[in-house]
Design a protein around this motif. Structure first.
Motif, short mmCIF file in Angstrom:
data_model
loop_
_atom_site.label_atom_id
_atom_site.label_comp_id
_atom_site.label_asym_id
_atom_site.label_seq_id
_atom_site.Cartn_x
_atom_site.Cartn_y
_atom_site.Cartn_z
N PRO A 8 0.81 -1.22 0.00
CA PRO A 8 0.00 0.00 0.00
C PRO A 8 0.85 1.27 0.00
CG PRO A 8 0.00 -1.02 2.19
CD PRO A 8 0.67 -1.98 1.25
N SER A 9 2.11 1.15 0.43
CA SER A 9 3.00 2.32 0.47
C SER A 9 4.17 2.06 -0.49
CB SER A 9 3.53 2.55 1.88
OG SER A 9 2.47 2.72 2.81
N PRO A 10 4.13 2.62 -1.71
CA PRO A 10 5.18 2.38 -2.69
C PRO A 10 6.57 2.72 -2.15
CG PRO A 10 3.33 3.51 -3.69
CD PRO A 10 3.08 3.53 -2.21
N LEU A 11 7.53 1.86 -2.51
CA LEU A 11 8.91 2.06 -2.08
C LEU A 11 9.69 2.85 -3.11
CD1 LEU A 11 9.58 -1.61 -0.87
CD2 LEU A 11 9.20 0.38 0.61
N ASP A 12 10.71 3.57 -2.65
CA ASP A 12 11.62 4.31 -3.54
C ASP A 12 12.95 3.55 -3.57
OD1 ASP A 12 13.33 6.00 -4.87
OD2 ASP A 12 12.57 7.81 -3.92
N ALA A 13 13.28 2.97 -4.71
CA ALA A 13 14.50 2.18 -4.81
C ALA A 13 15.74 3.02 -4.51
CB ALA A 13 14.60 1.58 -6.21
N ALA A 14 15.70 4.29 -4.86
CA ALA A 14 16.86 5.16 -4.63
C ALA A 14 17.15 5.29 -3.13
CB ALA A 14 16.61 6.53 -5.25
N ASP A 15 16.09 5.39 -2.32
CA ASP A 15 16.29 5.49 -0.86
C ASP A 15 16.89 4.20 -0.30
OD1 ASP A 15 15.26 8.04 -0.86
OD2 ASP A 15 13.23 7.42 -0.29
N LEU A 16 16.44 3.07 -0.82
CA LEU A 16 16.92 1.78 -0.34
C LEU A 16 18.37 1.51 -0.76
CD1 LEU A 16 13.74 -0.38 -1.03
CD2 LEU A 16 14.64 0.27 1.21
N ARG A 17 18.81 2.20 -1.80
CA ARG A 17 20.17 1.99 -2.30
C ARG A 17 21.16 3.01 -1.74
NH1 ARG A 17 19.61 1.44 -8.75
NH2 ARG A 17 21.88 1.37 -8.51
N ALA A 18 20.68 3.92 -0.88
CA ALA A 18 21.53 4.98 -0.37
C ALA A 18 22.36 4.52 0.83
CB ALA A 18 20.67 6.17 0.03
N GLY A 19 23.60 4.95 0.92
CA GLY A 19 24.46 4.71 2.07
C GLY A 19 24.67 3.24 2.38
N ASN A 20 24.53 2.91 3.66
CA ASN A 20 24.70 1.52 4.10
C ASN A 20 23.40 0.73 4.11
OD1 ASN A 20 27.50 1.76 4.62
ND2 ASN A 20 27.08 2.75 6.60
N THR A 21 22.34 1.35 3.64
CA THR A 21 21.04 0.67 3.65
C THR A 21 21.06 -0.64 2.87
OG1 THR A 21 19.92 2.81 3.85
CG2 THR A 21 18.57 0.94 3.16
N PRO A 22 21.72 -0.73 1.70
CA PRO A 22 21.73 -2.01 0.98
C PRO A 22 22.28 -3.17 1.82
CG PRO A 22 22.49 -0.27 -0.45
CD PRO A 22 22.38 0.34 0.93
N TRP A 23 23.32 -2.89 2.65
CA TRP A 23 23.87 -3.95 3.50
C TRP A 23 22.86 -4.38 4.55
CZ3 TRP A 23 27.53 -7.27 2.91
CH2 TRP A 23 28.62 -6.98 2.09
N LEU A 24 22.14 -3.42 5.12
CA LEU A 24 21.11 -3.74 6.10
C LEU A 24 20.01 -4.56 5.46
CD1 LEU A 24 19.89 -3.43 8.92
CD2 LEU A 24 18.86 -1.26 8.16
N VAL A 25 19.56 -4.12 4.28
CA VAL A 25 18.51 -4.83 3.55
C VAL A 25 18.96 -6.26 3.23
CG1 VAL A 25 17.29 -4.96 1.34
CG2 VAL A 25 17.40 -2.79 2.57
N GLY A 26 20.17 -6.38 2.69
CA GLY A 26 20.68 -7.70 2.31
C GLY A 26 20.83 -8.63 3.50
N SER A 27 21.35 -8.12 4.61
CA SER A 27 21.57 -8.95 5.79
C SER A 27 20.25 -9.44 6.37
CB SER A 27 22.35 -8.17 6.85
OG SER A 27 23.61 -7.78 6.36
N LEU A 28 19.28 -8.54 6.53
CA LEU A 28 17.98 -8.92 7.09
C LEU A 28 17.26 -9.91 6.17
CD1 LEU A 28 16.69 -5.48 8.44
CD2 LEU A 28 17.57 -7.41 9.76
N ALA A 29 17.34 -9.68 4.87
CA ALA A 29 16.67 -10.57 3.92
C ALA A 29 17.31 -11.95 3.91
CB ALA A 29 16.71 -9.96 2.51
N ALA A 30 18.65 -12.01 3.98
CA ALA A 30 19.35 -13.30 3.98
C ALA A 30 18.98 -14.11 5.22
CB ALA A 30 20.86 -13.08 3.91
N VAL A 31 18.99 -13.46 6.40
CA VAL A 31 18.61 -14.16 7.62
C VAL A 31 17.13 -14.58 7.55
CG1 VAL A 31 18.27 -13.91 10.11
CG2 VAL A 31 20.34 -13.01 9.03
#
Length: 381
Positions: A49-72
Protein backbone atom coordinates in the motif's frame (compact mmCIF):
# COMPACT_ATOMS: atom_id res chain seq x y z
CA UNK A 1 30.13 -32.88 9.80
CA UNK A 2 30.74 -29.17 10.46
CA UNK A 3 27.21 -28.65 11.76
CA UNK A 4 26.57 -26.33 14.71
CA UNK A 5 23.49 -26.57 16.88
CA UNK A 6 21.81 -23.18 17.41
CA UNK A 7 18.50 -24.09 19.07
CA UNK A 8 15.78 -26.72 19.21
CA UNK A 9 12.05 -26.69 18.45
CA UNK A 10 9.70 -29.41 19.75
CA UNK A 11 12.85 -31.14 20.97
CA UNK A 12 14.27 -31.22 17.43
CA UNK A 13 17.86 -29.88 17.21
CA UNK A 14 18.27 -27.20 14.56
CA UNK A 15 21.78 -27.01 13.15
CA UNK A 16 23.61 -24.72 10.75
CA UNK A 17 26.15 -26.16 8.37
CA UNK A 18 29.39 -24.26 7.92
CA UNK A 19 28.56 -23.85 4.21
CA UNK A 20 25.65 -21.58 5.21
CA UNK A 21 27.83 -19.50 7.53
CA UNK A 22 30.23 -18.92 4.64
CA UNK A 23 27.45 -18.23 2.13
CA UNK A 24 25.29 -15.85 4.21
CA UNK A 25 27.53 -12.77 3.70
CA UNK A 26 27.65 -13.53 -0.03
CA UNK A 27 23.86 -13.86 -0.14
CA UNK A 28 23.46 -10.61 1.79
CA UNK A 29 25.71 -8.87 -0.74
CA UNK A 30 23.79 -10.34 -3.68
CA UNK A 31 20.40 -9.32 -2.29
CA UNK A 32 21.63 -5.88 -1.30
CA UNK A 33 23.19 -5.07 -4.67
CA UNK A 34 21.61 -2.08 -6.34
CA UNK A 35 20.27 -4.08 -9.28
CA UNK A 36 18.48 -6.62 -7.11
CA UNK A 37 16.94 -3.94 -4.91
CA UNK A 38 15.61 -2.14 -7.98
CA UNK A 39 14.13 -5.33 -9.47
CA UNK A 40 12.43 -6.45 -6.25
CA UNK A 41 11.21 -2.94 -5.43
CA UNK A 42 9.27 -2.97 -8.70
CA UNK A 43 7.71 -6.34 -7.81
CA UNK A 44 6.90 -5.40 -4.19
CA UNK A 45 5.31 -2.12 -5.25
CA UNK A 46 2.74 -4.24 -7.06
CA UNK A 47 1.16 -5.29 -3.75
CA UNK A 48 2.32 -2.85 -1.06
CA UNK A 49 0.00 0.00 0.00
CA UNK A 50 3.00 2.32 0.47
CA UNK A 51 5.18 2.38 -2.69
CA UNK A 52 8.91 2.06 -2.08
CA UNK A 53 11.62 4.31 -3.54
CA UNK A 54 14.50 2.18 -4.81
CA UNK A 55 16.86 5.16 -4.63
CA UNK A 56 16.29 5.49 -0.86
CA UNK A 57 16.92 1.78 -0.34
CA UNK A 58 20.17 1.99 -2.30
CA UNK A 59 21.53 4.98 -0.37
CA UNK A 60 24.46 4.71 2.07
CA UNK A 61 24.70 1.52 4.10
CA UNK A 62 21.04 0.67 3.65
CA UNK A 63 21.73 -2.01 0.98
CA UNK A 64 23.87 -3.95 3.50
CA UNK A 65 21.11 -3.74 6.10
CA UNK A 66 18.51 -4.83 3.55
CA UNK A 67 20.68 -7.70 2.31
CA UNK A 68 21.57 -8.95 5.79
CA UNK A 69 17.98 -8.92 7.09
CA UNK A 70 16.67 -10.57 3.92
CA UNK A 71 19.35 -13.30 3.98
CA UNK A 72 18.61 -14.16 7.62
CA UNK A 73 14.87 -14.01 6.90
CA UNK A 74 15.29 -16.42 4.02
CA UNK A 75 16.88 -19.11 6.15
CA UNK A 76 14.37 -18.58 8.95
CA UNK A 77 11.79 -19.28 6.25
CA UNK A 78 13.70 -22.42 5.24
CA UNK A 79 13.74 -23.57 8.87
CA UNK A 80 9.96 -23.06 9.08
CA UNK A 81 9.60 -25.03 5.83
CA UNK A 82 11.48 -27.95 7.38
CA UNK A 83 9.45 -27.64 10.58
CA UNK A 84 6.38 -28.09 8.38
CA UNK A 85 7.74 -31.46 7.25
CA UNK A 86 8.65 -32.28 10.84
CA UNK A 87 5.21 -31.39 12.19
CA UNK A 88 3.53 -33.68 9.66
CA UNK A 89 6.00 -36.49 10.37
CA UNK A 90 5.40 -36.24 14.11
CA UNK A 91 1.64 -36.35 13.50
CA UNK A 92 2.23 -39.80 11.99
CA UNK A 93 4.37 -40.87 14.93
CA UNK A 94 7.66 -40.50 13.03
CA UNK A 95 10.53 -38.96 14.98
CA UNK A 96 12.80 -36.26 13.58
CA UNK A 97 16.49 -36.50 14.49
CA UNK A 98 17.43 -32.98 13.44
CA UNK A 99 16.99 -30.15 10.98
CA UNK A 100 20.10 -28.88 9.19
CA UNK A 101 20.27 -25.59 7.30
CA UNK A 102 22.92 -25.46 4.62
CA UNK A 103 23.94 -23.79 1.38
CA UNK A 104 21.05 -25.12 -0.74
CA UNK A 105 18.30 -24.91 1.88
CA UNK A 106 17.36 -27.31 4.65
CA UNK A 107 17.12 -31.00 5.44
CA UNK A 108 14.79 -32.62 8.00
CA UNK A 109 16.32 -35.94 9.02
CA UNK A 110 13.45 -38.35 9.76
CA UNK A 111 14.12 -41.37 11.97
CA UNK A 112 12.31 -43.66 9.53
CA UNK A 113 11.03 -43.35 5.99
CA UNK A 114 7.28 -43.97 5.86
CA UNK A 115 6.13 -46.21 3.04
CA UNK A 116 2.38 -45.54 3.01
CA UNK A 117 1.82 -43.22 0.07
CA UNK A 118 -0.61 -41.06 2.04
CA UNK A 119 1.99 -40.42 4.73
CA UNK A 120 4.71 -39.52 2.27
CA UNK A 121 2.35 -37.25 0.34
CA UNK A 122 1.26 -35.22 3.36
CA UNK A 123 4.74 -35.06 4.89
CA UNK A 124 6.17 -33.87 1.56
CA UNK A 125 3.41 -31.32 0.92
CA UNK A 126 3.58 -29.91 4.48
CA UNK A 127 6.87 -28.12 3.73
CA UNK A 128 5.57 -26.10 0.76
CA UNK A 129 2.36 -25.45 2.70
CA UNK A 130 4.45 -23.95 5.52
CA UNK A 131 6.25 -21.74 2.98
CA UNK A 132 2.92 -20.47 1.63
CA UNK A 133 1.86 -19.72 5.21
CA UNK A 134 5.11 -17.80 5.80
CA UNK A 135 4.45 -15.81 2.61
CA UNK A 136 0.91 -15.02 3.82
CA UNK A 137 2.18 -13.81 7.21
CA UNK A 138 4.88 -11.71 5.53
CA UNK A 139 2.21 -10.21 3.24
CA UNK A 140 0.14 -9.32 6.30
CA UNK A 141 3.15 -7.51 7.77
CA UNK A 142 3.63 -5.56 4.52
CA UNK A 143 0.04 -4.36 4.71
CA UNK A 144 0.40 -2.89 8.21
CA UNK A 145 4.00 -1.56 8.19
CA UNK A 146 4.01 2.28 8.13
CA UNK A 147 5.57 4.07 5.17
CA UNK A 148 8.28 5.40 7.50
CA UNK A 149 9.86 1.91 7.63
CA UNK A 150 10.76 1.17 4.00
CA UNK A 151 13.49 -1.36 4.92
CA UNK A 152 10.99 -3.47 6.87
CA UNK A 153 8.48 -3.24 4.02
CA UNK A 154 11.11 -4.31 1.49
CA UNK A 155 12.40 -7.26 3.55
CA UNK A 156 8.96 -8.71 4.25
CA UNK A 157 7.85 -8.04 0.68
CA UNK A 158 10.96 -9.84 -0.53
CA UNK A 159 10.09 -12.78 1.74
CA UNK A 160 6.60 -12.91 0.20
CA UNK A 161 8.08 -13.21 -3.29
CA UNK A 162 10.90 -15.56 -2.33
CA UNK A 163 8.73 -17.99 -0.36
CA UNK A 164 6.23 -18.26 -3.20
CA UNK A 165 9.01 -18.79 -5.76
CA UNK A 166 10.68 -21.42 -3.57
CA UNK A 167 7.34 -23.16 -3.10
CA UNK A 168 6.88 -23.48 -6.85
CA UNK A 169 10.51 -24.56 -7.30
CA UNK A 170 10.27 -27.14 -4.50
CA UNK A 171 7.21 -28.69 -6.12
CA UNK A 172 9.08 -29.49 -9.34
CA UNK A 173 9.03 -33.31 -9.67
CA UNK A 174 12.80 -33.45 -9.21
CA UNK A 175 13.35 -36.20 -6.67
CA UNK A 176 14.49 -35.90 -3.87
CA UNK A 177 12.92 -32.44 -3.62
CA UNK A 178 9.38 -32.17 -2.27
CA UNK A 179 7.79 -32.40 -5.70
CA UNK A 180 9.71 -35.61 -6.39
CA UNK A 181 8.47 -37.13 -3.15
CA UNK A 182 4.92 -36.10 -4.01
CA UNK A 183 5.39 -37.75 -7.40
CA UNK A 184 6.64 -40.97 -5.77
CA UNK A 185 3.71 -40.97 -3.35
CA UNK A 186 1.22 -40.66 -6.19
CA UNK A 187 2.99 -43.34 -8.25
CA UNK A 188 3.03 -45.66 -5.21
CA UNK A 189 -0.77 -45.68 -5.21
CA UNK A 190 -0.71 -48.08 -8.17
CA UNK A 191 2.90 -49.30 -8.36
CA UNK A 192 5.28 -51.20 -6.06
CA UNK A 193 7.17 -48.78 -3.85
CA UNK A 194 10.57 -49.69 -5.33
CA UNK A 195 9.24 -49.16 -8.88
CA UNK A 196 7.75 -45.79 -7.92
CA UNK A 197 11.09 -44.77 -6.42
CA UNK A 198 13.03 -45.76 -9.57
CA UNK A 199 10.62 -43.78 -11.74
CA UNK A 200 10.82 -40.69 -9.51
CA UNK A 201 14.61 -41.01 -9.38
CA UNK A 202 14.82 -41.11 -13.19
CA UNK A 203 12.70 -37.96 -13.42
CA UNK A 204 14.97 -36.36 -10.81
CA UNK A 205 18.04 -37.31 -12.85
CA UNK A 206 16.54 -35.63 -15.92
CA UNK A 207 15.96 -32.45 -13.92
CA UNK A 208 19.53 -32.68 -12.64
CA UNK A 209 20.74 -32.81 -16.23
CA UNK A 210 18.61 -29.76 -17.04
CA UNK A 211 19.99 -27.84 -14.04
CA UNK A 212 23.53 -28.76 -15.08
CA UNK A 213 23.00 -27.52 -18.65
CA UNK A 214 21.47 -24.26 -17.40
CA UNK A 215 24.33 -23.91 -14.93
CA UNK A 216 26.93 -24.22 -17.66
CA UNK A 217 25.12 -21.88 -20.06
CA UNK A 218 24.52 -19.24 -17.38
CA UNK A 219 27.87 -19.75 -15.62
CA UNK A 220 25.98 -20.44 -12.36
CA UNK A 221 27.92 -22.50 -9.78
CA UNK A 222 24.78 -22.75 -7.62
CA UNK A 223 22.82 -24.44 -10.41
CA UNK A 224 25.67 -26.88 -10.94
CA UNK A 225 25.74 -27.62 -7.21
CA UNK A 226 21.97 -28.09 -7.25
CA UNK A 227 22.31 -30.50 -10.16
CA UNK A 228 24.82 -32.59 -8.20
CA UNK A 229 22.56 -32.54 -5.14
CA UNK A 230 19.47 -33.67 -7.06
CA UNK A 231 21.33 -36.38 -8.97
CA UNK A 232 23.14 -37.66 -5.88
CA UNK A 233 19.99 -37.60 -3.77
CA UNK A 234 17.91 -39.40 -6.38
CA UNK A 235 20.56 -42.09 -6.89
CA UNK A 236 21.10 -42.58 -3.16
CA UNK A 237 17.38 -42.84 -2.38
CA UNK A 238 16.86 -45.33 -5.20
CA UNK A 239 19.66 -47.53 -3.87
CA UNK A 240 18.39 -47.35 -0.29
CA UNK A 241 14.87 -48.35 -1.30
CA UNK A 242 16.23 -51.21 -3.41
CA UNK A 243 18.27 -52.35 -0.41
CA UNK A 244 15.26 -52.07 1.90
CA UNK A 245 13.16 -54.12 -0.51
CA UNK A 246 15.89 -56.73 -0.88
CA UNK A 247 16.22 -57.11 2.89
CA UNK A 248 12.49 -57.00 3.62
CA UNK A 249 11.60 -59.59 6.25
CA UNK A 250 15.21 -60.27 7.31
CA UNK A 251 15.98 -59.55 10.97
CA UNK A 252 19.16 -59.25 12.99
CA UNK A 253 18.53 -62.68 14.54
CA UNK A 254 18.50 -64.26 11.08
CA UNK A 255 22.07 -63.30 10.24
CA UNK A 256 23.93 -62.56 13.47
CA UNK A 257 27.06 -64.47 14.40
CA UNK A 258 26.54 -66.24 17.73
CA UNK A 259 30.01 -67.73 18.16
CA UNK A 260 31.53 -64.49 19.33
CA UNK A 261 34.91 -64.39 21.04
CA UNK A 262 36.08 -61.84 23.58
CA UNK A 263 39.30 -60.00 24.21
CA UNK A 264 40.27 -57.72 27.08
CA UNK A 265 40.94 -54.05 26.56
CA UNK A 266 44.55 -54.30 27.72
CA UNK A 267 45.43 -56.87 25.03
CA UNK A 268 48.17 -55.54 22.80
CA UNK A 269 47.51 -55.00 19.11
CA UNK A 270 50.30 -57.45 18.31
CA UNK A 271 48.60 -60.20 20.36
CA UNK A 272 45.27 -59.35 18.71
CA UNK A 273 46.83 -59.77 15.27
CA UNK A 274 48.19 -63.16 16.27
CA UNK A 275 44.76 -64.30 17.51
CA UNK A 276 43.08 -63.12 14.32
CA UNK A 277 45.47 -65.16 12.20
CA UNK A 278 45.34 -68.30 14.40
CA UNK A 279 41.56 -68.30 14.92
CA UNK A 280 40.56 -66.97 11.51
CA UNK A 281 38.37 -64.27 13.08
CA UNK A 282 38.02 -60.63 12.18
CA UNK A 283 35.81 -59.33 15.01
CA UNK A 284 36.00 -59.58 18.81
CA UNK A 285 33.93 -58.25 21.69
CA UNK A 286 36.06 -56.17 24.06
CA UNK A 287 35.49 -56.56 27.80
CA UNK A 288 36.40 -54.08 30.49
CA UNK A 289 37.80 -54.65 33.97
CA UNK A 290 34.35 -55.55 35.30
CA UNK A 291 33.77 -58.14 32.58
CA UNK A 292 31.09 -56.17 30.74
CA UNK A 293 31.34 -55.57 27.01
CA UNK A 294 32.81 -52.12 26.38
CA UNK A 295 32.97 -52.25 22.58
CA UNK A 296 34.04 -54.15 19.49
CA UNK A 297 37.37 -54.42 17.75
CA UNK A 298 37.70 -55.65 14.18
CA UNK A 299 40.34 -56.09 11.55
CA UNK A 300 39.31 -52.71 10.11
CA UNK A 301 40.06 -51.05 13.47
CA UNK A 302 43.41 -52.84 13.45
CA UNK A 303 44.23 -51.48 9.99
CA UNK A 304 43.14 -47.93 10.85
CA UNK A 305 45.09 -47.82 14.12
CA UNK A 306 48.29 -49.47 12.95
CA UNK A 307 51.13 -47.48 14.43
CA UNK A 308 48.71 -45.28 16.41
CA UNK A 309 47.41 -47.67 19.07
CA UNK A 310 49.23 -50.19 21.21
CA UNK A 311 46.25 -51.77 22.95
CA UNK A 312 42.79 -52.96 21.95
CA UNK A 313 41.21 -50.39 24.26
CA UNK A 314 42.75 -47.59 22.21
CA UNK A 315 41.57 -48.99 18.87
CA UNK A 316 38.11 -50.43 19.62
CA UNK A 317 34.76 -48.94 18.62
CA UNK A 318 32.76 -47.94 21.70
CA UNK A 319 29.84 -46.25 19.92
CA UNK A 320 28.43 -49.57 18.70
CA UNK A 321 24.66 -49.83 18.15
CA UNK A 322 22.91 -52.26 20.50
CA UNK A 323 19.85 -53.82 18.96
CA UNK A 324 17.39 -56.66 19.48
CA UNK A 325 17.04 -59.77 17.38
CA UNK A 326 13.77 -58.44 15.96
CA UNK A 327 15.43 -55.35 14.47
CA UNK A 328 15.15 -55.40 10.69
CA UNK A 329 18.45 -55.87 8.88
CA UNK A 330 17.85 -52.69 6.90
CA UNK A 331 17.53 -50.71 10.15
CA UNK A 332 20.77 -52.33 11.34
CA UNK A 333 22.43 -51.17 8.12
CA UNK A 334 21.08 -47.64 8.65
CA UNK A 335 22.36 -47.54 12.24
CA UNK A 336 25.81 -48.78 11.30
CA UNK A 337 25.97 -46.29 8.44
CA UNK A 338 24.82 -43.44 10.68
CA UNK A 339 27.35 -44.22 13.43
CA UNK A 340 30.07 -45.09 10.88
CA UNK A 341 30.85 -48.43 12.48
CA UNK A 342 31.10 -51.88 10.95
CA UNK A 343 29.37 -53.90 13.66
CA UNK A 344 26.33 -54.00 15.95
CA UNK A 345 25.66 -55.98 19.14
CA UNK A 346 22.45 -58.04 19.40
CA UNK A 347 21.03 -58.17 22.93
CA UNK A 348 18.06 -59.67 24.76
CA UNK A 349 17.25 -58.61 28.33
CA UNK A 350 20.78 -57.29 28.72
CA UNK A 351 22.43 -60.51 27.58
CA UNK A 352 24.50 -60.53 24.39
CA UNK A 353 23.07 -62.91 21.80
CA UNK A 354 25.43 -62.23 18.93
CA UNK A 355 27.13 -59.73 16.66
CA UNK A 356 26.39 -58.44 13.16
CA UNK A 357 29.33 -57.16 11.14
CA UNK A 358 29.67 -55.92 7.59
CA UNK A 359 30.60 -59.51 6.69
CA UNK A 360 27.21 -60.88 7.79
CA UNK A 361 25.52 -57.97 6.04
CA UNK A 362 27.30 -58.66 2.77
CA UNK A 363 26.58 -62.39 2.98
CA UNK A 364 22.88 -61.76 3.57
CA UNK A 365 22.71 -59.45 0.54
CA UNK A 366 24.45 -61.99 -1.69
CA UNK A 367 22.10 -64.77 -0.62
CA UNK A 368 19.00 -62.62 -1.20
CA UNK A 369 20.20 -61.54 -4.62
CA UNK A 370 21.14 -65.03 -5.74
CA UNK A 371 17.90 -66.50 -4.44
CA UNK A 372 15.89 -63.74 -6.09
CA UNK A 373 14.10 -63.35 -2.78
CA UNK A 374 12.55 -59.93 -3.09
CA UNK A 375 9.54 -59.70 -0.84
CA UNK A 376 6.29 -58.06 -2.04
CA UNK A 377 6.50 -54.33 -1.43
CA UNK A 378 4.81 -52.89 1.62
CA UNK A 379 2.30 -50.11 1.22
CA UNK A 380 4.03 -47.17 2.66
CA UNK A 381 5.50 -43.76 2.34
Amino acid sequence: MWNYRITSVWGIPIRINVSLLVFLPVLAWLIGSGEQITIYTGIINGFTPSPLDAADLRAGNTPWLVGSLAAVGLFVSVALHELGHSWAARRYGIGVDSITLWLLGGLANLETIPREWQKEFWIAIAGPAASVLVAAVAYGVVLVVPASLPVVTFVFGWLVVTNLVLTVFNLLPAFPMDGGRVLRALLARSQPYATATRTAARVGALFALGFAILGVLSFSPLLLLLALFVYGGATSESRLVALDTLLDGVTAADVMATDTERVTGDTTMADLATRMVEEGRTTYLVTGDDGTVAGIVSVDDFKRSRGKATSVEEAMDTNVPRITGETSLFDVYALMNRDRVNAAIVEADGDIQGVITSTEMTTALQIRREAGSVAPPRTAM
